[in-house]
Design an enzyme around this catalytic site. Structure first.
Site, short mmCIF file in Angstrom:
data_model
loop_
_atom_site.label_atom_id
_atom_site.label_comp_id
_atom_site.label_asym_id
_atom_site.label_seq_id
_atom_site.Cartn_x
_atom_site.Cartn_y
_atom_site.Cartn_z
N ARG A 57 25.91 -17.93 4.91
CA ARG A 57 27.09 -18.61 4.34
C ARG A 57 26.69 -19.34 3.07
O ARG A 57 25.52 -19.50 2.77
CB ARG A 57 27.66 -19.60 5.34
CG ARG A 57 26.70 -20.74 5.69
CD ARG A 57 27.34 -21.71 6.68
NE ARG A 57 26.43 -22.74 7.09
CZ ARG A 57 26.19 -23.87 6.42
NH1 ARG A 57 26.81 -24.11 5.28
NH2 ARG A 57 25.35 -24.78 6.89
N HIS A 85 0.84 -1.19 0.00
CA HIS A 85 0.00 0.00 0.00
C HIS A 85 0.88 1.24 0.00
O HIS A 85 2.04 1.21 0.42
CB HIS A 85 -0.91 0.00 1.23
CG HIS A 85 -1.91 -1.10 1.21
ND1 HIS A 85 -3.10 -1.00 0.52
CD2 HIS A 85 -1.90 -2.33 1.77
CE1 HIS A 85 -3.79 -2.12 0.67
NE2 HIS A 85 -3.07 -2.95 1.42
N ALA A 128 13.89 -20.45 8.78
CA ALA A 128 12.56 -20.24 9.36
C ALA A 128 12.45 -18.86 9.99
O ALA A 128 13.38 -18.37 10.64
CB ALA A 128 12.27 -21.31 10.41
#
Length: 191
Positions: free
Chosen positions: A181, A113, A158
């Site tokens: 890495r 937006h 995650a």
């Protein structure tokens, strides 16, 4: 130029345009129908995916509940696994390469937006494409923001929020996501 054409061109557009709303309704009907299927309904799932997405490869498995905005701006390669609770806001094009895996609750967001309050209350948005390479693994709860490309063979850890493009063959993590890495032969589990 229609709002749909502006949206796909990455030009500011009215996100509440009637044509866009009609296209969203079509997608909602399809993804809700998909989410009501089970593993025993694989032919039905494939049929729905072919209607929903711009292009879908072979051996694509999407766990319910899946949500997208239009579907027609999503291209999925072969052998792709998308885990539970994925959300793809595809105002811009989304490309997912072959042999890619999404962890649960992955989020792909091609639109934003307006930052200016006056424009925002007029529903002005801008979209940019997202490209996810081949053999990519997105961990659980990864969020990818508009305009990002993730290179082949990369793992996104995650909970990461990917705000900038990530190169091929690396492990990247964090908020904002950064390269940790390179992936090397030492990372093989089976020697």
């Amino acid at each position: 130029m229609t709002e749909w054409e502006k949206m796909l061109a990455g030009i500011p557009c009215d996100d509440r345009d009637r044509q866009l709303e009609q296209r969203r309704l079509i997608a909602k009907k399809l993804f809700r129908e998909y989410n009501r299927t089970t593993e025993e309904d694989m032919p039905k799932r494939k049929e729905i995916m072919q209607k929903l997405f711009r292009s879908v490869g072979e051996n694509v498995f999407i766990e319910p509940d899946f949500i997208c905005e239009f579907g027609s701006n999503i291209t999925i390669g072969n052998n792709v696994f998308i885990n539970f609770g994925c959300i793809i806001f595809d105002c811009g094009e989304v490309t997912i390469g072959d042999n890619t895996m999404f962890g649960p609750r992955a989020g792909i967001y091609t639109t934003n937006h307006a930052l200016n309050a006056e424009e925002r209350i007029k529903n002005i948005c801008i979209s940019k494409p997202i490209n996810i390479g081949k053999r990519v693994w997105l961990g659980a709860d990864v969020k990818i923001i508009q305009g990002v490309t993730i290179g082949d063979d990369t793992v996104i850890g995650a909970g990461s929020v990917v705000t900038k493009s990530i190169p091929s063959g690396v492990v990247a993590v964090g908020n904002p996501c950064k390269v940790l890495r390179k992936i090397t032969e030492k990372d093989k589990l089976i020697k």
